[in-house]
Design a protein around this motif. Structure first.
Motif, PDB file in Angstrom:
ATOM      1  N   ALA A   1       0.836  -1.209   0.000  1.00 35.69           N
ATOM      2  CA  ALA A   1       0.000   0.000   0.000  1.00 35.69           C
ATOM      3  C   ALA A   1       0.869   1.256   0.000  1.00 35.69           C
ATOM      4  CB  ALA A   1      -0.929  -0.012   1.208  1.00 35.69           C
ATOM      5  N   ASP A   2       1.939   1.250   0.779  1.00 35.63           N
ATOM      6  CA  ASP A   2       2.826   2.404   0.864  1.00 35.63           C
ATOM      7  C   ASP A   2       3.486   2.687  -0.480  1.00 35.63           C
ATOM      8  OD1 ASP A   2       4.053   4.475   2.397  1.00 35.63           O
ATOM      9  OD2 ASP A   2       5.893   3.288   2.506  1.00 35.63           O
ATOM     10  N   GLU A   3       3.962   1.646  -1.151  1.00 37.19           N
ATOM     11  CA  GLU A   3       4.628   1.823  -2.436  1.00 37.19           C
ATOM     12  C   GLU A   3       3.655   2.320  -3.505  1.00 37.19           C
ATOM     13  OE1 GLU A   3       6.883  -1.480  -3.831  1.00 37.19           O
ATOM     14  OE2 GLU A   3       8.229  -1.465  -2.096  1.00 37.19           O
ATOM     15  N   ILE A   4       2.453   1.743  -3.546  1.00 33.20           N
ATOM     16  CA  ILE A   4       1.461   2.183  -4.531  1.00 33.20           C
ATOM     17  C   ILE A   4       1.145   3.659  -4.329  1.00 33.20           C
ATOM     18  CG2 ILE A   4      -0.924   1.929  -5.322  1.00 33.20           C
ATOM     19  CD1 ILE A   4      -0.710  -1.034  -4.451  1.00 33.20           C
ATOM     20  N   ALA A   5       0.909   4.040  -3.077  1.00 28.87           N
ATOM     21  CA  ALA A   5       0.584   5.436  -2.786  1.00 28.87           C
ATOM     22  C   ALA A   5       1.710   6.369  -3.215  1.00 28.87           C
ATOM     23  CB  ALA A   5       0.286   5.609  -1.300  1.00 28.87           C
ATOM     24  N   GLU A   6       2.941   5.986  -2.942  1.00 30.25           N
ATOM     25  CA  GLU A   6       4.071   6.828  -3.310  1.00 30.25           C
ATOM     26  C   GLU A   6       4.159   7.001  -4.827  1.00 30.25           C
ATOM     27  OE1 GLU A   6       6.656   8.574  -1.442  1.00 30.25           O
ATOM     28  OE2 GLU A   6       4.854   8.430  -0.196  1.00 30.25           O
ATOM     29  N   ILE A   7       3.917   5.920  -5.564  1.00 33.25           N
ATOM     30  CA  ILE A   7       4.009   5.982  -7.022  1.00 33.25           C
ATOM     31  C   ILE A   7       2.886   6.840  -7.595  1.00 33.25           C
ATOM     32  CG2 ILE A   7       3.741   4.588  -9.121  1.00 33.25           C
ATOM     33  CD1 ILE A   7       5.326   2.380  -7.643  1.00 33.25           C
ATOM     34  N   LEU A   8       1.653   6.652  -7.124  1.00 32.93           N
ATOM     35  CA  LEU A   8       0.546   7.454  -7.629  1.00 32.93           C
ATOM     36  C   LEU A   8       0.763   8.933  -7.333  1.00 32.93           C
ATOM     37  CD1 LEU A   8      -2.619   5.306  -6.781  1.00 32.93           C
ATOM     38  CD2 LEU A   8      -1.285   5.363  -8.887  1.00 32.93           C
ATOM     39  N   VAL A   9       1.199   9.227  -6.122  1.00 30.39           N
ATOM     40  CA  VAL A   9       1.433  10.631  -5.746  1.00 30.39           C
ATOM     41  C   VAL A   9       2.545  11.239  -6.589  1.00 30.39           C
ATOM     42  CG1 VAL A   9       2.318  12.097  -3.891  1.00 30.39           C
ATOM     43  CG2 VAL A   9       0.465  10.489  -3.437  1.00 30.39           C
ATOM     44  N   ALA A  10       3.580  10.480  -6.878  1.00 28.33           N
ATOM     45  CA  ALA A  10       4.660  10.997  -7.726  1.00 28.33           C
ATOM     46  C   ALA A  10       4.141  11.350  -9.115  1.00 28.33           C
ATOM     47  CB  ALA A  10       5.784   9.969  -7.823  1.00 28.33           C
ATOM     48  N   HIS A  11       3.277  10.508  -9.660  1.00 26.93           N
ATOM     49  CA  HIS A  11       2.714  10.794 -10.980  1.00 26.93           C
ATOM     50  C   HIS A  11       1.784  11.999 -10.930  1.00 26.93           C
ATOM     51  CE1 HIS A  11       4.433   7.605 -13.330  1.00 26.93           C
ATOM     52  NE2 HIS A  11       4.009   6.671 -12.507  1.00 26.93           N
ATOM     53  N   TRP A  12       0.916  12.066  -9.915  1.00 20.35           N
ATOM     54  CA  TRP A  12       0.050  13.236  -9.776  1.00 20.35           C
ATOM     55  C   TRP A  12       0.865  14.516  -9.637  1.00 20.35           C
ATOM     56  CZ3 TRP A  12      -3.235   9.871  -6.152  1.00 20.35           C
ATOM     57  CH2 TRP A  12      -4.382   9.395  -6.829  1.00 20.35           C
ATOM     58  N   SER A  13       1.913  14.455  -8.822  1.00 21.53           N
ATOM     59  CA  SER A  13       2.736  15.645  -8.594  1.00 21.53           C
ATOM     60  C   SER A  13       3.432  16.104  -9.868  1.00 21.53           C
ATOM     61  CB  SER A  13       3.780  15.361  -7.506  1.00 21.53           C
ATOM     62  OG  SER A  13       3.144  15.077  -6.272  1.00 21.53           O
ATOM     63  N   ALA A  14       3.687  15.134 -10.769  1.00 26.50           N
ATOM     64  CA  ALA A  14       4.315  15.472 -12.046  1.00 26.50           C
ATOM     65  C   ALA A  14       3.299  15.899 -13.095  1.00 26.50           C
ATOM     66  CB  ALA A  14       5.111  14.275 -12.558  1.00 26.50           C
ATOM     67  N   GLY A  15       2.003  15.872 -12.742  1.00 30.55           N
ATOM     68  CA  GLY A  15       0.966  16.350 -13.646  1.00 30.55           C
ATOM     69  C   GLY A  15       0.243  15.292 -14.440  1.00 30.55           C
ATOM     70  N   ALA A  16       0.533  14.016 -14.198  1.00 29.12           N
ATOM     71  CA  ALA A  16      -0.124  12.945 -14.950  1.00 29.12           C
ATOM     72  C   ALA A  16      -1.457  12.583 -14.301  1.00 29.12           C
ATOM     73  CB  ALA A  16       0.769  11.713 -15.019  1.00 29.12           C
ATOM     74  N   ALA A  17      -2.414  12.166 -15.118  1.00 29.32           N
ATOM     75  CA  ALA A  17      -3.702  11.681 -14.619  1.00 29.32           C
ATOM     76  C   ALA A  17      -3.619  10.182 -14.374  1.00 29.32           C
ATOM     77  CB  ALA A  17      -4.815  11.980 -15.618  1.00 29.32           C
ATOM     78  N   VAL A  18      -4.299   9.733 -13.334  1.00 24.61           N
ATOM     79  CA  VAL A  18      -4.398   8.304 -13.017  1.00 24.61           C
ATOM     80  C   VAL A  18      -5.743   7.806 -13.514  1.00 24.61           C
ATOM     81  CG1 VAL A  18      -4.586   6.619 -11.144  1.00 24.61           C
ATOM     82  CG2 VAL A  18      -2.833   8.410 -11.056  1.00 24.61           C
ATOM     83  N   VAL A  19      -5.714   6.708 -14.265  1.00 26.91           N
ATOM     84  CA  VAL A  19      -6.920   6.126 -14.842  1.00 26.91           C
ATOM     85  C   VAL A  19      -7.267   4.853 -14.067  1.00 26.91           C
ATOM     86  CG1 VAL A  19      -8.012   5.189 -16.913  1.00 26.91           C
ATOM     87  CG2 VAL A  19      -6.290   7.000 -17.110  1.00 26.91           C
ATOM     88  N   ALA A  20      -8.483   4.784 -13.546  1.00 27.11           N
ATOM     89  CA  ALA A  20      -8.935   3.596 -12.821  1.00 27.11           C
ATOM     90  C   ALA A  20     -10.404   3.359 -13.136  1.00 27.11           C
ATOM     91  CB  ALA A  20      -8.740   3.764 -11.319  1.00 27.11           C
ATOM     92  N   TYR A  21     -10.725   2.146 -13.537  1.00 29.30           N
ATOM     93  CA  TYR A  21     -12.113   1.809 -13.835  1.00 29.30           C
ATOM     94  C   TYR A  21     -12.842   1.590 -12.515  1.00 29.30           C
ATOM     95  CZ  TYR A  21     -15.972   0.132 -16.637  1.00 29.30           C
ATOM     96  OH  TYR A  21     -17.195   0.015 -17.255  1.00 29.30           O
ATOM     97  N   ASN A  22     -13.886   2.380 -12.299  1.00 31.32           N
ATOM     98  CA  ASN A  22     -14.580   2.424 -11.004  1.00 31.32           C
ATOM     99  C   ASN A  22     -13.602   2.897  -9.929  1.00 31.32           C
ATOM    100  OD1 ASN A  22     -16.590   2.277  -9.107  1.00 31.32           O
ATOM    101  ND2 ASN A  22     -16.604   0.044  -8.959  1.00 31.32           N
ATOM    102  N   ALA A  23     -13.058   4.070 -10.155  1.00 31.68           N
ATOM    103  CA  ALA A  23     -12.001   4.622  -9.299  1.00 31.68           C
ATOM    104  C   ALA A  23     -12.414   4.715  -7.847  1.00 31.68           C
ATOM    105  CB  ALA A  23     -11.593   6.000  -9.807  1.00 31.68           C
ATOM    106  N   ALA A  24     -13.694   4.977  -7.577  1.00 27.22           N
ATOM    107  CA  ALA A  24     -14.140   5.117  -6.188  1.00 27.22           C
ATOM    108  C   ALA A  24     -13.958   3.827  -5.406  1.00 27.22           C
ATOM    109  CB  ALA A  24     -15.605   5.559  -6.144  1.00 27.22           C
ATOM    110  N   PHE A  25     -13.906   2.696  -6.097  1.00 30.68           N
ATOM    111  CA  PHE A  25     -13.644   1.414  -5.429  1.00 30.68           C
ATOM    112  C   PHE A  25     -12.153   1.273  -5.132  1.00 30.68           C
ATOM    113  CE2 PHE A  25     -12.574  -3.143  -5.712  1.00 30.68           C
ATOM    114  CZ  PHE A  25     -13.378  -3.646  -4.692  1.00 30.68           C
ATOM    115  N   ASP A  26     -11.321   1.346  -6.158  1.00 29.25           N
ATOM    116  CA  ASP A  26      -9.890   1.078  -5.974  1.00 29.25           C
ATOM    117  C   ASP A  26      -9.216   2.118  -5.078  1.00 29.25           C
ATOM    118  OD1 ASP A  26      -8.964  -1.128  -8.267  1.00 29.25           O
ATOM    119  OD2 ASP A  26     -10.773  -0.027  -8.769  1.00 29.25           O
TER     120      ASP A  26
END
Length: 240
Positions: free
Chosen positions: A77-102
């Motif tokens: 969980a810690d690694e996933i969060a760090e990676i997603l935050v790094a991408h968001w901070s760099a301006g990239a969008a995260v794509v997730a099908y039914n994002a409210a679940f994941d």
């Protein structure tokens, strides 16, 4: 070009169940894409710390015995969060099908293990949360499809929607395959609806917040008309 031609980060979890407050991560994938094609990938097998119900294992193929060979859920969980935050901070969008679940499951896992939340990490990184934008931007093809093709009959699961938009899903319920398929459905939606492709990612994020809330109100009303007087459908997106 549109946001769908830029770097997009596919994200998917396979879990122990369907209740975001209780489900635990079993497998996860973060797939970096450009123009719908993968350019990088990270995948995880997590030991959820609880038995995996047979009905969940039947869907994603991961038994309790196999998951026991995975890494501790806290680390995953810690690694996933760090990676997603790094991408968001760099301006990239995260794509997730039914994002409210994941994303809600990931947030619950972070709380469960006493780890910083996504918003706290974004604030520390000087990202979106620091500017009051919240966690994101997120692109959710399910929310988009519901809003853009509101009256289409039939199921809205990833496999069905892939067929609608001509996207090949080679191994459904394998996290990496689902994450890549979600990106490709998002790109197909942008191609099909040029007005969506022209929207900036954060504006699309805010559109989806509204679309999801509208869908939740409508679904709740439908449930009540079917006789469930106490039906409640949470309209918060992308985090409940």
């Amino acid at each position: 070009m549109g946001w769908h031609q830029e770097l997009l980060i596919g994200f998917d979890l396979e879990t122990t169940g369907t209740d975001p407050a209780e489900a635990r991560i079993v497998t996860a994938a973060v797939v970096e894409t450009k123009g719908g094609e993968p350019v990088g990938r990270r995948e995880w097998l997590a030991d959820p710390g609880i038995p995996i119900p047979d009905e969940a294992a039947a869907i994603h193929g991961i038994t309790s015995e196999r998951a026991a060979l995975g890494r501790p859920a806290r680390e995953v969980a810690d690694e996933i969060a760090e990676i997603l935050v790094a991408h968001w901070s760099a301006g990239a969008a995260v794509v997730a099908y039914n994002a409210a679940f994941d994303l809600t499951i990931l947030a619950a896992e972070l709380r469960r293990h006493g780890l910083p939340s996504l918003a706290e990490r974004l604030t520390a990184a000087g990202g979106a949360a620091a500017g009051g934008e919240g966690t994101g931007p997120v692109v959710d093809p399910l929310t988009m499809d519901r809003a853009l093709d509101r009256y289409r009959k039939g199921k809205r699961n990833l496999e069905t929607v892939c067929r609608v938009y001509g996207v090949t899903l080679e191994d459904a319920h394998e996290a990496g395959a689902d994450a890549l398929a979600a990106v490709r459905v998002a790109c197909a939606l942008a191609e099909h609806y040029p007005q969506v492709a022209e929207v900036a990612p954060w504006d699309l994020h805010r559109d989806q917040e509204r679309w999801y809330a509208d869908w939740a109100r409508g679904y709740e009303g439908w449930l009540r008309r079917q006789g469930d007087a106490t039906a409640r459908v949470d309209g918060r997106w992308p985090l409940r």
